[in-house]
Scaffold this active site. Structure first.
Site, PDB file in Angstrom:
ATOM      1  N   ASP A 215       0.837  -1.214   0.000  1.00 28.02           N
ATOM      2  CA  ASP A 215       0.000   0.000   0.000  1.00 28.02           C
ATOM      3  C   ASP A 215       0.870   1.262   0.000  1.00 28.02           C
ATOM      4  OD1 ASP A 215      -2.188  -1.615   0.046  1.00 28.02           O
ATOM      5  OD2 ASP A 215      -2.694  -1.289   2.151  1.00 28.02           O
ATOM      6  N   HIS A 329      24.893  -1.141 -12.095  1.00 27.45           N
ATOM      7  CA  HIS A 329      24.579  -2.089 -11.011  1.00 27.45           C
ATOM      8  C   HIS A 329      23.081  -2.390 -10.971  1.00 27.45           C
ATOM      9  CE1 HIS A 329      24.846  -4.180  -7.238  1.00 27.45           C
ATOM     10  NE2 HIS A 329      24.105  -3.283  -6.602  1.00 27.45           N
TER      11      HIS A 329
HETATM   12  C1  HEM Z   1      20.394  -1.931  -5.650  1.00 27.83           C
HETATM   13  C2  HEM Z   1      24.666  -0.570  -3.799  1.00 27.83           C
HETATM   14  C3  HEM Z   1      26.018  -5.220  -3.495  1.00 27.83           C
HETATM   15  C4  HEM Z   1      21.891  -6.541  -5.604  1.00 27.83           C
HETATM   16  C5  HEM Z   1      21.421  -1.172  -5.149  1.00 27.83           C
HETATM   17  C6  HEM Z   1      21.407   0.268  -5.016  1.00 27.83           C
HETATM   18  C7  HEM Z   1      22.586   0.642  -4.486  1.00 27.83           C
HETATM   19  C8  HEM Z   1      23.377  -0.549  -4.289  1.00 27.83           C
HETATM   20  C9  HEM Z   1      23.041   2.050  -4.153  1.00 27.83           C
HETATM   21  C10 HEM Z   1      20.249   1.203  -5.400  1.00 27.83           C
HETATM   22  C11 HEM Z   1      19.189   1.257  -4.364  1.00 27.83           C
HETATM   23  C12 HEM Z   1      17.999   0.382  -4.631  1.00 27.83           C
HETATM   24  O1  HEM Z   1      17.462   0.399  -5.753  1.00 27.83           O
HETATM   25  O2  HEM Z   1      17.577  -0.321  -3.727  1.00 27.83           O
HETATM   26  C13 HEM Z   1      25.401  -1.717  -3.568  1.00 27.83           C
HETATM   27  C14 HEM Z   1      26.740  -1.734  -3.040  1.00 27.83           C
HETATM   28  C15 HEM Z   1      27.114  -3.047  -2.937  1.00 27.83           C
HETATM   29  C16 HEM Z   1      26.016  -3.849  -3.422  1.00 27.83           C
HETATM   30  C17 HEM Z   1      27.554  -0.505  -2.683  1.00 27.83           C
HETATM   31  C18 HEM Z   1      28.397  -3.655  -2.442  1.00 27.83           C
HETATM   32  C19 HEM Z   1      29.193  -3.092  -1.569  1.00 27.83           C
HETATM   33  C20 HEM Z   1      25.044  -5.969  -4.078  1.00 27.83           C
HETATM   34  C21 HEM Z   1      25.108  -7.400  -4.277  1.00 27.83           C
HETATM   35  C22 HEM Z   1      23.949  -7.767  -4.895  1.00 27.83           C
HETATM   36  C23 HEM Z   1      23.147  -6.564  -5.061  1.00 27.83           C
HETATM   37  C24 HEM Z   1      26.272  -8.301  -3.843  1.00 27.83           C
HETATM   38  C25 HEM Z   1      23.523  -9.134  -5.356  1.00 27.83           C
HETATM   39  C26 HEM Z   1      24.318  -9.940  -6.022  1.00 27.83           C
HETATM   40  C27 HEM Z   1      21.113  -5.406  -5.738  1.00 27.83           C
HETATM   41  C28 HEM Z   1      19.747  -5.435  -6.214  1.00 27.83           C
HETATM   42  C29 HEM Z   1      19.323  -4.100  -6.250  1.00 27.83           C
HETATM   43  C30 HEM Z   1      20.437  -3.296  -5.770  1.00 27.83           C
HETATM   44  C31 HEM Z   1      18.926  -6.662  -6.584  1.00 27.83           C
HETATM   45  C32 HEM Z   1      17.949  -3.595  -6.678  1.00 27.83           C
HETATM   46  C33 HEM Z   1      17.894  -3.392  -8.180  1.00 27.83           C
HETATM   47  C34 HEM Z   1      16.505  -3.006  -8.652  1.00 27.83           C
HETATM   48  O3  HEM Z   1      15.554  -3.654  -8.213  1.00 27.83           O
HETATM   49  O4  HEM Z   1      16.381  -2.100  -9.462  1.00 27.83           O
HETATM   50  N1  HEM Z   1      22.637  -1.640  -4.714  1.00 27.83           N
HETATM   51  N2  HEM Z   1      25.005  -3.006  -3.796  1.00 27.83           N
HETATM   52  N3  HEM Z   1      23.843  -5.500  -4.569  1.00 27.83           N
HETATM   53  N4  HEM Z   1      21.492  -4.121  -5.474  1.00 27.83           N
HETATM   54 FE1  HEM Z   1      23.252  -3.570  -4.692  1.00 27.83          FE
END
Ligand code: HEM
Length: 465
Positions: A215, A329
Site C-alpha cells: 500500500d 549495477h
Molecule cells: C540496488 C549498492 C552489493 C543486488 C542497489 C542500489 C545501491 C546498491 C546504491 C540502489 C538502491 C535500490 O534500488 O535499492 C550496492 C553496493 C554493494 C552492493 C555498494 C556492495 C558493496 C550488491 C550485491 C547484490 C546486489 C552483492 C547481489 C548480487 C542489488 C539489487 C538491487 C540493488 C537486486 C535492486 C535493483 C533493482 O531492483 O532495481 N545496490 N550493492 N547488490 N542491489 Fe546492490
C-alpha cells in the site's frame, strides 16, 4: 495449509497479519526480518563455532530462541505498536544455521535443507569460482574455519545492544566460540536517507510481500504501471523440513562481508566523468543506475526533485541502453525485462516473469567508519545479507550470470562496475542518451572479506531442538 498454488501466486494485496486467515500459522512460525526488514539502526552479527555436546548446544539455542527470536507475526505487532504509540520493540534477534551447524547438531542428512550451494558452503572452491570470489585463505581469519551458526542482534539503542550482546556472549562461552563478530549500522546522508559507503541511497527496490508495504509503495510511486514490486512467497521461503507445524517455513540467507574502497570508487568515478565529459554525479549514476539521491538515471540526466527514490520505472524507453547502461549495477541486478528483448519483443513478458524469480530480499547494513567525509580505503563496507528461497537461482545467479558476466543481454557490455568480479571494460554511452560508446575500464572497489550460507529455520524447530 499453504499449498504450492498459494505460494506461487503473486500477493496482489499482500499479507495482512491483522487479518491473517490462511497465513496465521505461517507468520507465527516464520522468523521475522525475512518478509520485511527489522528496521533497527544498529546490529551485531555473531558467527559461531559450536564446541559443547550437541545436546548442550541445542538446549542453549532453544533458550535463546524463546527469549529473543521474534516471529513475523510478532514483528508486525511491534511495527503496529510503534506506529500507534512510538514504542520501540526492543532488541531484535534471528538465529540461523549453516549446513555444518545442522550436521554438528546431529540432524540427519535428509532433514537438512537441500539447497545445493547451502550444502556445499560458500568456501567451496566450485562456488568461489562461480562467484568469482577470492579464495577463503585471503579472507579475514574468523571466516576461514567452520562456521555453524549466525546470531543476528539489533536495536536502535547502541549501548543497550552492546550490553545485551555482552550478556549473551557470557553464556555463549559454554557452548560455542564467537569466531567472527561484525558490528553494523545504518549510514544516513544529510537528508536522513539510508545510504551505503559510496554515498548512494540504498534499499529502495525490494520484492514486497506485506500489505502495508505494498500500500505504501503504491501510494508513494503512484501505482505499479511501470514496475510491479509485488512477489510470490515461493521466492522468499521454503518448507522447513524440521518444522513442527503444517506451515513451518524458513529462508536461506547469504552473508557476505564486502569491504568498499571508497577512495578508489570516487577516483574511478571522477576519471569516468572526465573521459565522458559529464559531471561527476552523472558518471556515478551511470555506474550505479541511480543518482546518489536515488533518482533513476534512465529517467533523467539530473537528479529528479520529486520522489527521487521512485521504483515505478523500467527500461522500455531505453532498449539500446543509451541512458542507463546495461552494465550499471541496477540494470544488471534487476534488468526489468531486458533479457527478453534480445530475442523479440514478444518474449519480454515471459522473460520478466523469469527475471522476477531471481529477486532477493536485501537486508544489508554498513560497517566500519561512519564518518561520511572519510573516504576510507580499507576497514569499511557493506555486510551484505539477503534472503531467498533458492540460493543458486537467486543470489548466485545475480552475482555470477548477471553482474560478473561481460556478455549480459548484449555482447561485451562488461561487468557490473560496482560488484562484478573480475572487473573489466564497459561500454559507456559517450553522453547521456547518445548511441555512441566509449570503452572505459573500472577497477574492483569491493573485496570479499568472508561469508557463509545460512538457513533461518522455523521457530518451532529452534524452540524444540
Ligand atoms: C540496488 C549498492 C552489493 C543486488 C542497489 C542500489 C545501491 C546498491 C546504491 C540502489 C538502491 C535500490 O534500488 O535499492 C550496492 C553496493 C554493494 C552492493 C555498494 C556492495 C558493496 C550488491 C550485491 C547484490 C546486489 C552483492 C547481489 C548480487 C542489488 C539489487 C538491487 C540493488 C537486486 C535492486 C535493483 C533493482 O531492483 O532495481 N545496490 N550493492 N547488490 N542491489 Fe546492490
Amino acid at each position: 495449509m499453504l499449498t504450492d498454488d498459494i505460494l506461487s501466486t503473486t500477493l496482489e494485496t499482500g499479507i495482512d497479519p491483522g487479518n491473517p486467515d490462511i497465513f496465521k500459522i505461517f507468520l507465527d512460525d516464520l522468523q521475522g526480518n525475512i518478509l520485511k526488514g527489522h528496521g533497527r539502526d544498529y546490529s551485531v552479527h555473531l558467527l559461531l563455532r559450536f564446541k559443547a555436546t550437541p545436546a548442550e548446544v541445542a538446549a542453549w539455542l532453544e533458550g535463546f530462541t524463546k527469549q529473543y527470536v521474534k516471529s513475523a507475526a510478532q514483528q508486525w505487532q511491534e511495527t503496529a505498536r510503534y506506529k500507534a504509540e512510538r514504542l520501540s520493540g526492543g532488541v531484535w534477534a534471528n538465529c540461523l544455521l549453516s549446513c555444518q551447524g545442522y550436521e554438528y547438531l546431529g540432524i540427519p542428512p535428509f532433514k537438512i535443507p537441500t539447497d545445493k550451494p547451502f550444502r556445499l558452503g560458500i568456501k567451496n572452491p566450485d562456488i568461489a569460482q562461480t562467484l568469482g570470489d577470492p579464495s577463503a585463505s585471503q579472507w579475514e581469519n574468523g571466516f576461514q574455519g567452520d562456521i555453524h551458526a549466525l546470531l543476528l542482534l539489533a536495536d536502535d539503542d547502541s549501548q543497550h545492544l552492546q550490553n545485551v550482546v555482552s550478556g549473551i556472549a557470557d553464556t555463549l562461552e559454554q557452548i560455542a566460540d564467537i569466531v567472527q563478530r561484525d558490528d553494523g549500522f545504518i549510514l544516513r546522508n544529510a537528508a536522513g536517507q539510508v545510504i551505503e559507503h559510496f554515498g548512494f541511497v540504498d534499499g529502495i527496490s525490494q520484492p514486497l510481500f506485506m500489505k502495508s508495504d505494498i500500500d505504501a509503495a503504491k501510494e508513494k510511486d503512484g501505482g505499479f504501471d511501470q514496475w510491479d514490486p509485488r512477489a510470490s512467497l515461493d521466492i522468499i521461503v521454503t518448507k522447513d523440513p524440521n518444522g513442527l507445524t503444517e506451515d513451518s517455513f524458513g529462508s536461506y540467507l547469504v552473508y557476505r562481508k564486502l569491504e568498499q574502497n571508497v577512495k578508489k570508487f570516487h577516483t574511478s568515478q571522477q576519471a569516468l566523468a572526465q573521459t565522458l565529459g559529464v559531471d561527476n554525479g552523472l558518471a556515478g549514476a551511470m555506474m550505479m543506475g541511480r543518482f546518489q539521491d536515488g533518482s533513476p538515471v534512465v529517467l533523467s540526466d539530473t537528479p529528479i526533485p520529486d520522489n527521487p527514490t521512485t521504483n515505478n520505472f523500467n527500461y522500455d524507453a531505453d532498449t539500446a541502453a543509451n541512458k542507463c547502461p546495461f552494465h550499471s549495477h541496477l540494470r544488471k541486478t534487476n534488468p526489468r525485462g531486458d533479457t527478453g528483448r534480445v530475442v523479440s519483443s514478444d518474449d519480454v513478458a515471459q522473460a520478466l516473469a523469469m527475471e522476477k524469480k531471481h529477486r532477493i530480499a536485501r537486508r544489508a547494513v554498513s560497517y566500519g567508519n561512519a564518518d561520511l567525509t572519510a573516504a576510507p580505503e580499507t576497514g569499511s563496507g557493506l555486510l551484505f545479507l539477503c534472503f531467498q528461497a533458492n540460493i543458486e537461482n537467486q543470489f548466485n545467479f545475480i552475482q555470477a550470470s548477471w553482474s560478473n558476466s561481460a556478455n549480459f543481454v548484449k555482447v561485451a557490455v562488461g561487468p557490473d562496475p560496482v560488484i562484478g568480479q573480475p572487473q573489466g571494460t564497459q561500454q559507456w554511452p559517450s553522453q547521456w542518451g547518445a548511441p555512441t560508446r566509449e570503452a572505459v575500464s573500472m577497477p574492483l572497489c569491493i573485496t570479499l572479506q568472508g561469508g557463509e550460507y545460512f538457513f533461518a529455520p522455523s521457530i518451532s524447530f529452534l524452540a524444540n531442538l
